[in-house]
Scaffold this motif. Structure first.
Motif, PDB file in Angstrom:
ATOM      1  N   ARG A 125      47.238  68.400  30.911  1.00  0.00           N
ATOM      2  CA  ARG A 125      46.442  69.616  31.066  1.00  0.00           C
ATOM      3  C   ARG A 125      44.957  69.251  31.162  1.00  0.00           C
ATOM      4  O   ARG A 125      44.435  68.522  30.325  1.00  0.00           O
ATOM      5  N   MET A 126      44.296  69.792  32.163  1.00  0.00           N
ATOM      6  CA  MET A 126      42.889  69.502  32.416  1.00  0.00           C
ATOM      7  C   MET A 126      41.972  70.404  31.597  1.00  0.00           C
ATOM      8  O   MET A 126      42.409  71.410  31.030  1.00  0.00           O
ATOM      9  N   LYS A 127      40.688  70.063  31.547  1.00  0.00           N
ATOM     10  CA  LYS A 127      39.690  70.943  30.937  1.00  0.00           C
ATOM     11  C   LYS A 127      39.799  72.332  31.580  1.00  0.00           C
ATOM     12  O   LYS A 127      40.038  72.421  32.782  1.00  0.00           O
ATOM     13  N   PRO A 128      39.713  73.417  30.809  1.00  0.00           N
ATOM     14  CA  PRO A 128      39.208  73.533  29.440  1.00  0.00           C
ATOM     15  C   PRO A 128      40.204  73.221  28.326  1.00  0.00           C
ATOM     16  O   PRO A 128      39.905  73.456  27.153  1.00  0.00           O
ATOM     17  N   ASP A 129      41.397  72.749  28.655  1.00  0.00           N
ATOM     18  CA  ASP A 129      42.299  72.276  27.613  1.00  0.00           C
ATOM     19  C   ASP A 129      41.658  71.051  26.942  1.00  0.00           C
ATOM     20  O   ASP A 129      41.012  70.230  27.612  1.00  0.00           O
ATOM     21  N   PRO A 130      41.827  70.880  25.644  1.00  0.00           N
ATOM     22  CA  PRO A 130      41.165  69.784  24.928  1.00  0.00           C
ATOM     23  C   PRO A 130      41.833  68.418  25.057  1.00  0.00           C
ATOM     24  O   PRO A 130      41.349  67.430  24.482  1.00  0.00           O
ATOM     25  N   GLU A 131      42.940  68.313  25.817  1.00  0.00           N
ATOM     26  CA  GLU A 131      43.733  67.075  25.810  1.00  0.00           C
ATOM     27  C   GLU A 131      42.910  65.828  26.116  1.00  0.00           C
ATOM     28  O   GLU A 131      43.059  64.792  25.451  1.00  0.00           O
ATOM     29  N   VAL A 132      42.020  65.900  27.116  1.00  0.00           N
ATOM     30  CA  VAL A 132      41.244  64.711  27.499  1.00  0.00           C
ATOM     31  C   VAL A 132      40.325  64.275  26.359  1.00  0.00           C
ATOM     32  O   VAL A 132      40.088  63.072  26.149  1.00  0.00           O
ATOM     33  N   TYR A 133      39.830  65.229  25.566  1.00  0.00           N
ATOM     34  CA  TYR A 133      38.987  64.895  24.415  1.00  0.00           C
ATOM     35  C   TYR A 133      39.815  64.395  23.231  1.00  0.00           C
ATOM     36  O   TYR A 133      39.413  63.457  22.531  1.00  0.00           O
ATOM     37  N   LEU A 134      40.963  65.007  23.023  1.00  0.00           N
ATOM     38  CA  LEU A 134      41.827  64.556  21.930  1.00  0.00           C
ATOM     39  C   LEU A 134      42.279  63.111  22.149  1.00  0.00           C
ATOM     40  O   LEU A 134      42.318  62.307  21.213  1.00  0.00           O
ATOM     41  N   LYS A 135      42.585  62.758  23.394  1.00  0.00           N
ATOM     42  CA  LYS A 135      42.970  61.379  23.703  1.00  0.00           C
ATOM     43  C   LYS A 135      41.793  60.431  23.509  1.00  0.00           C
ATOM     44  O   LYS A 135      41.953  59.302  23.042  1.00  0.00           O
ATOM     45  N   SER A 136      40.606  60.892  23.884  1.00  0.00           N
ATOM     46  CA  SER A 136      39.412  60.064  23.712  1.00  0.00           C
ATOM     47  C   SER A 136      39.146  59.778  22.242  1.00  0.00           C
ATOM     48  O   SER A 136      38.850  58.637  21.857  1.00  0.00           O
ATOM     49  N   ILE A 137      39.259  60.805  21.408  1.00  0.00           N
ATOM     50  CA  ILE A 137      39.051  60.638  19.961  1.00  0.00           C
ATOM     51  C   ILE A 137      40.075  59.663  19.386  1.00  0.00           C
ATOM     52  O   ILE A 137      39.740  58.790  18.580  1.00  0.00           O
ATOM     53  N   GLU A 138      41.318  59.814  19.820  1.00  0.00           N
ATOM     54  CA  GLU A 138      42.384  58.917  19.365  1.00  0.00           C
ATOM     55  C   GLU A 138      42.094  57.469  19.775  1.00  0.00           C
ATOM     56  O   GLU A 138      42.236  56.542  18.969  1.00  0.00           O
ATOM     57  N   ASN A 139      41.650  57.268  21.012  1.00  0.00           N
ATOM     58  CA  ASN A 139      41.349  55.916  21.495  1.00  0.00           C
ATOM     59  C   ASN A 139      40.190  55.281  20.730  1.00  0.00           C
ATOM     60  O   ASN A 139      40.188  54.074  20.463  1.00  0.00           O
ATOM     61  N   LEU A 140      39.191  56.105  20.396  1.00  0.00           N
ATOM     62  CA  LEU A 140      37.999  55.584  19.717  1.00  0.00           C
ATOM     63  C   LEU A 140      38.245  55.318  18.232  1.00  0.00           C
ATOM     64  O   LEU A 140      37.450  54.642  17.583  1.00  0.00           O
ATOM     65  N   LYS A 141      39.337  55.898  17.720  1.00  0.00           N
ATOM     66  CA  LYS A 141      39.713  55.698  16.313  1.00  0.00           C
ATOM     67  C   LYS A 141      38.581  56.120  15.358  1.00  0.00           C
ATOM     68  O   LYS A 141      38.168  55.371  14.466  1.00  0.00           O
ATOM     69  N   VAL A 142      38.079  57.335  15.569  1.00  0.00           N
ATOM     70  CA  VAL A 142      37.035  57.884  14.706  1.00  0.00           C
ATOM     71  C   VAL A 142      37.441  59.283  14.261  1.00  0.00           C
ATOM     72  O   VAL A 142      38.244  59.956  14.920  1.00  0.00           O
ATOM     73  N   ASN A 143      36.871  59.726  13.139  1.00  0.00           N
ATOM     74  CA  ASN A 143      37.134  61.073  12.661  1.00  0.00           C
ATOM     75  C   ASN A 143      36.397  62.075  13.542  1.00  0.00           C
ATOM     76  O   ASN A 143      35.266  61.824  13.981  1.00  0.00           O
ATOM     77  N   VAL A 144      37.007  63.230  13.768  1.00  0.00           N
ATOM     78  CA  VAL A 144      36.453  64.217  14.683  1.00  0.00           C
ATOM     79  C   VAL A 144      35.077  64.708  14.232  1.00  0.00           C
ATOM     80  O   VAL A 144      34.236  65.074  15.060  1.00  0.00           O
ATOM     81  N   ASP A 145      34.810  64.705  12.929  1.00  0.00           N
ATOM     82  CA  ASP A 145      33.512  65.182  12.447  1.00  0.00           C
ATOM     83  C   ASP A 145      32.412  64.137  12.588  1.00  0.00           C
ATOM     84  O   ASP A 145      31.268  64.381  12.204  1.00  0.00           O
ATOM     85  N   ARG A 146      32.752  62.985  13.154  1.00  0.00           N
ATOM     86  CA  ARG A 146      31.742  61.941  13.379  1.00  0.00           C
ATOM     87  C   ARG A 146      31.545  61.651  14.870  1.00  0.00           C
ATOM     88  O   ARG A 146      31.091  60.574  15.241  1.00  0.00           O
TER      89      ARG A 146
END
Length: 222
Positions: free
Chosen positions: A139-160
């Motif tokens: 699912r493309m933007k405005p769905d959050p999938e591309v950002y959720l995958k990015s956060i997962e890849n970066l291995k950081v907490n969402v609040d950082r």
């Protein structure tokens, strides 16, 4: 403490939106399809899946027609890559971010091949610890999938993590991924965002000044 930044690509780091818009017009003309610049200007941040849905409801009768249209678009982009320029301070911001040991992600609606063909000639590709593109999500933007995958890849907490976007559609995707957003609208486009549109995004107010002071503390940030 902020540990990572996730950037959009088109319209934020590179001035590519006009080339894409012109490409759609040329591609459509080659296939005897009526398409106006006014229509393409509304597609900022949508991605191919979203554009397909729009066109199938209006000027196209099949997905095959859209595939042919995209093939023509690709031909145009390939021969006009030299017209895509870096946005002012894009390279400097990425350099400063790396000097501050921030992890950097790219969350783009462009497909991997197109993104790579833009990033590498401008020397941007190796800045990123994670690159997620439109053909790597369901699912493309405005769905959050591309950002959720990015956060997962970066291995950081969402609040950082902060997102940096140029479109409401991209900003909405980031907000749905629970990210705060620096929204820097693409000045090369004529469309302006309303208060109602902006209300969908968790915007960090005064984005340009904050980023300027963050990365260029010795500069007078108007």
């Amino acid at each position: 403490m902020i540990e990572a930044l996730i950037f959009d690509l088109d319209g934020l780091l590179v001035d590519s939106e006009y080339v894409y818009q012109k490409g759609w017009i040329v591609a459509a003309k080659n296939l005897d399809i009526e398409l106006s610049m006014e229509q393409t200007q509304k597609w900022n941040g949508i991605g191919l899946t979203g554009i397909q849905e729009i066109l199938l409801k209006s000027v196209l009768s099949s997905k095959r027609e859209f595939e042919l249209l995209v093939e023509e678009l690709d031909k145009y982009i390939e021969t006009h890559l030299h017209e895509i320029k870096l946005k002012p301070y894009a390279l400097e911001v990425l350099t400063k971010a790396k000097e501050q040991n921030l992890k950097l992600g790219l969350a783009s609606s462009s497909f991997r091949r197109q993104a790579t063909n833009i990033l590498k000639p401008h020397g941007l590709h190796d800045f990123f610890d994670s690159i997620v593109t439109g053909d790597e999500v369901v699912r493309m933007k405005p769905d959050p999938e591309v950002y959720l995958k990015s956060i997962e890849n970066l291995k950081v907490n969402v609040d950082r993590v902060f997102a940096i976007e140029d479109s409401i559609i991209g900003g909405t995707a980031a907000t749905k991924a629970q990210l705060k957003v620096f929204l820097i609208p693409d000045q090369s486009l004529s469309n302006k965002y309303s208060i109602k549109e902006k209300s969908q995004v968790d915007i960090i107010q005064g984005a340009s000044i904050i980023l300027c002071k963050w990365f260029f503390p010795t500069v007078n940030c108007f």
